[in-house]
Design an enzyme around this catalytic site. Structure first.
Site, short mmCIF file in Angstrom:
data_model
loop_
_atom_site.label_atom_id
_atom_site.label_comp_id
_atom_site.label_asym_id
_atom_site.label_seq_id
_atom_site.Cartn_x
_atom_site.Cartn_y
_atom_site.Cartn_z
N ASP A 1 30.43 55.11 42.54
CA ASP A 1 31.85 54.71 42.55
C ASP A 1 32.46 55.14 43.88
O ASP A 1 33.08 56.20 43.99
CB ASP A 1 32.58 55.35 41.37
CG ASP A 1 34.06 54.99 41.32
OD1 ASP A 1 34.46 54.02 41.97
OD2 ASP A 1 34.81 55.71 40.62
N ASP B 1 33.50 46.43 38.93
CA ASP B 1 34.41 46.45 40.08
C ASP B 1 34.02 45.30 41.01
O ASP B 1 32.83 45.01 41.19
CB ASP B 1 34.28 47.79 40.81
CG ASP B 1 35.49 48.14 41.64
OD1 ASP B 1 36.26 47.20 41.99
OD2 ASP B 1 35.68 49.32 41.96
N ASP C 1 34.28 47.87 45.61
CA ASP C 1 34.13 49.32 45.42
C ASP C 1 34.55 50.11 46.65
O ASP C 1 34.31 51.31 46.72
CB ASP C 1 32.69 49.66 45.05
CG ASP C 1 32.59 50.95 44.24
OD1 ASP C 1 33.60 51.33 43.62
OD2 ASP C 1 31.51 51.58 44.24
N VAL D 1 41.79 47.83 43.67
CA VAL D 1 41.16 46.66 43.08
C VAL D 1 40.25 47.12 41.94
O VAL D 1 39.29 47.86 42.18
CB VAL D 1 40.35 45.88 44.13
CG1 VAL D 1 39.58 44.74 43.47
CG2 VAL D 1 41.26 45.35 45.22
N ILE E 1 39.88 35.28 38.78
CA ILE E 1 40.95 34.29 38.93
C ILE E 1 41.82 34.70 40.12
O ILE E 1 42.47 35.75 40.09
CB ILE E 1 41.80 34.21 37.65
CG1 ILE E 1 40.93 33.83 36.45
CG2 ILE E 1 42.96 33.23 37.81
CD1 ILE E 1 41.62 33.93 35.11
N GLU F 1 46.72 33.25 39.12
CA GLU F 1 46.89 34.36 38.17
C GLU F 1 48.19 34.23 37.41
O GLU F 1 48.25 34.42 36.19
CB GLU F 1 46.84 35.70 38.91
CG GLU F 1 46.89 36.93 38.02
CD GLU F 1 45.59 37.22 37.30
OE1 GLU F 1 45.64 37.69 36.14
OE2 GLU F 1 44.52 37.00 37.90
N SER G 1 28.20 58.11 19.51
CA SER G 1 26.99 57.34 19.78
C SER G 1 26.99 55.99 19.07
O SER G 1 26.38 55.03 19.56
CB SER G 1 25.75 58.15 19.36
OG SER G 1 25.84 58.56 18.00
#
Length: 510
Positions: free
Chosen positions: A119, A140, A143, A148, A166, A178, A196
């Site tokens: 990330d 994502d 990144d 964003v 979009i 959008e 779990s």
């Protein structure tokens, strides 16, 4: 070895050959280290229990826990003495301690905070699927930019800020796509804060069935490990992939709350987050709310499920004392609802999912043959449950137990915890500004009990505990219909769906 009529050395070589290249070398090295000793054990007809214990892999220092019938009909005392003798003659357990999964598969031990391993911009979303990446949270689409990410309320004409695929401007109307397609469409994200069962824990049964084992059996083993033996991308809440992508490890239908919401409104694309964690219970719900990636000021509302359906009464300890008390359970859920009100955008909804009455497990499975005993038809689920309890590693001593009194007492305790959920609804009335909590009764238990087919279809065959792929899909379908009946989720589709698909195709996929 028995199933394929192989000699021990040949069996090792064949098994290692089934693994992906990155693991086959490690497997062959392990075979070189422990092989000569285990060849002898295998050739002498030692049982899997005896070999596992000698290897030090079964955590049974007393050597009295057995899954398979003892060699030659030995008594418990004879078996224990035999095991002590084997450990002296074959001191191989220390040789295996040098193998560390954290170094064999990099990153797999680096997600204990339950956030994506990869990330770059720190927005809690990733472009990589596993290690708490897009299998768990919407993918994502940049990144390198923390502004964003999936779920953002966006009207940017040039950048896909919320990753739903979009963006741009309609040349005929001059409106941003959008705004034209998604504004006032009721777009909403899906989140699950659970255990779990929410993460869809599943161990493919072919791994334990030597007669059908081949290279395809382990085709997804790296992904399986990197996703913590969970399949959130196929789960009842956030499933978004086809099971065919993971064949033969997984088969069956895939329907989820997210997939149905996305079908109704393609503006919801990629807006899902699964914060299911193996072993989690209600005491961590507030922490899970804080782990959830949502900006109250800038993001879309969310349909969130607080779904700790088992571990408040489940553990391997042979006592009821470690189960959550009604007072603690009430406080855990109450505080989590208040925390959600401070974190989730206005218009969000929280579904309080109760603990499941899991007596269905024993009632359905107890006299069936477990996959590990499929070859010789010698291990039932009673044997399996009692074995896990003997080792004190059962995921749920209270439900997975041959003692009916223990199962019924666990049901009483679970019911006392579930009784706190309507009290949470009442106690939070008038205190909330942004979220609306709902309690729809003992939802999952009702769904599972009303399933029209064999109940065994609903239970994972390897652990005999978690909901199967069929159960996940069935839970999603029935739950979604109930949510629609209650007016919690929409029934009408976004009228712009066809145009969205025509212009943007699969919207970038997953």
């Amino acid at each position: 070895m028995q199933a394929k009529s192989l000699q021990p050395a040949e069996a090792y070589s064949t098994f290692c050959g089934y693994l992906p290249t990155s693991l086959a070398g490690i497997c062959n090295l392990a075979a070189d280290i422990v092989g000569p000793e285990t060849y002898t054990l295998l050739s002498n007809g030692e049982t899997p229990d005896a070999i596992c214990n000698t290897l030090g892999a079964c955590k049974d220092e007393t050597a009295v826990c057995r899954l398979f019938p003892a060699k030659g009909g030995m008594s418990d005392a004879q078996h224990k003495a035999h095991m002590s003798s084997l450990k002296v003659r074959h001191p191989i357990s220390e040789k295996l301690r040098s193998f560390n999964i954290c170094t064999i598969i990099p990153g797999v031990c680096s997600v204990e905070d339950h956030l994506p391993f990869s990330d770059a911009d720190g927005d809690k979303f990733s472009t990589d699927p596993r290690l708490r990446g897009s299998d768990w949270r919407g993918k994502d689409c940049n990144d390198q930019d923390a502004t964003v990410y999936p779920g953002l309320q966006s009207s940017d004409a040039t950048v896909d800020q919320n990753c739903n695929g979009i963006y741009g401007q309609d040349p005929q109307t001059g409106l941003n796509y959008e705004d034209e397609f998604c504004a006032n469409s009721g777009a909403i994200g899906v989140a699950t804060l659970g255990d779990s069962a929410s993460a869809h824990f599943r161990i493919p049964q072919d791994i334990f069935m030597a007669g059908v084992m081949n290279s395809a059996t382990f085709a997804n083993i790296i992904e399986f490990i990197e996703d913590e033996a969970d399949w959130p991308m196929l789960s009842w809440s956030t499933g978004h992939q086809n099971t065919s992508n993971y064949a033969p490890s997984v088969t069956g239908p895939m329907t989820s709350i997210y997939s149905q919401l996305n079908e109704l409104n393609r503006c919801n694309h990629r807006d899902y987050q699964n914060l299911g964690v193996n072993g989690a219970r209600s005491s961590v719900l507030v922490d899970w709310v804080n782990l959830y990636a949502r900006n109250q000021a800038t993001d879309k509302p969310v349909l969130a499920f607080f779904a700790m359906i088992g571990n408040d009464v489940c553990n391997g300890h042979h006592t009821f004392d470690t189960m959550t008390t009604p007072e603690d359970y009430f406080n855990n859920v109450y505080n989590a609802v208040l925390a959600a009100d401070k974190k989730f955008p206005k218009g969000s909804q929280v579904i309080l999912v109760p603990l499941v009455d899991a007596r269905i497990l024993y009632n359905t499975m107890h006299d069936r043959i477990h996959p590990i005993g499929a070859l010789n038809q010698d291990v039932t689920y009673i044997n399996f449950y009692d074995y896990l309890n003997c080792l004190e590693v059962s995921p749920c001593w209270g439900w997975m137990n041959s003692n009916e009194t223990i199962r019924n007492t666990t049901a009483v305790i679970a019911a006392s915890l579930n009784a706190q959920l309507p009290k949470v609804i009442a106690a939070t009335k008038g205190l909330l500004n942004n979220v609306q909590p709902y309690y729809l009764g003992d939802l999952f238990t009702q769904i599972l009990n009303n399933y029209p087919g064999p109940k065994s279809d609903l239970i994972e065959p390897v652990d005999g505990f978690h909901p199967s792929q069929i159960a996940n899909s069935y839970i999603a379908q029935v739950s979604f219909a109930m949510l629609q009946q209650e007016g919690i989720v929409p029934t009408a589709a976004n009228p712009n769906n066809d145009r969205i698909q025509q212009i943007f195709g699969d919207q970038g996929g997953y």
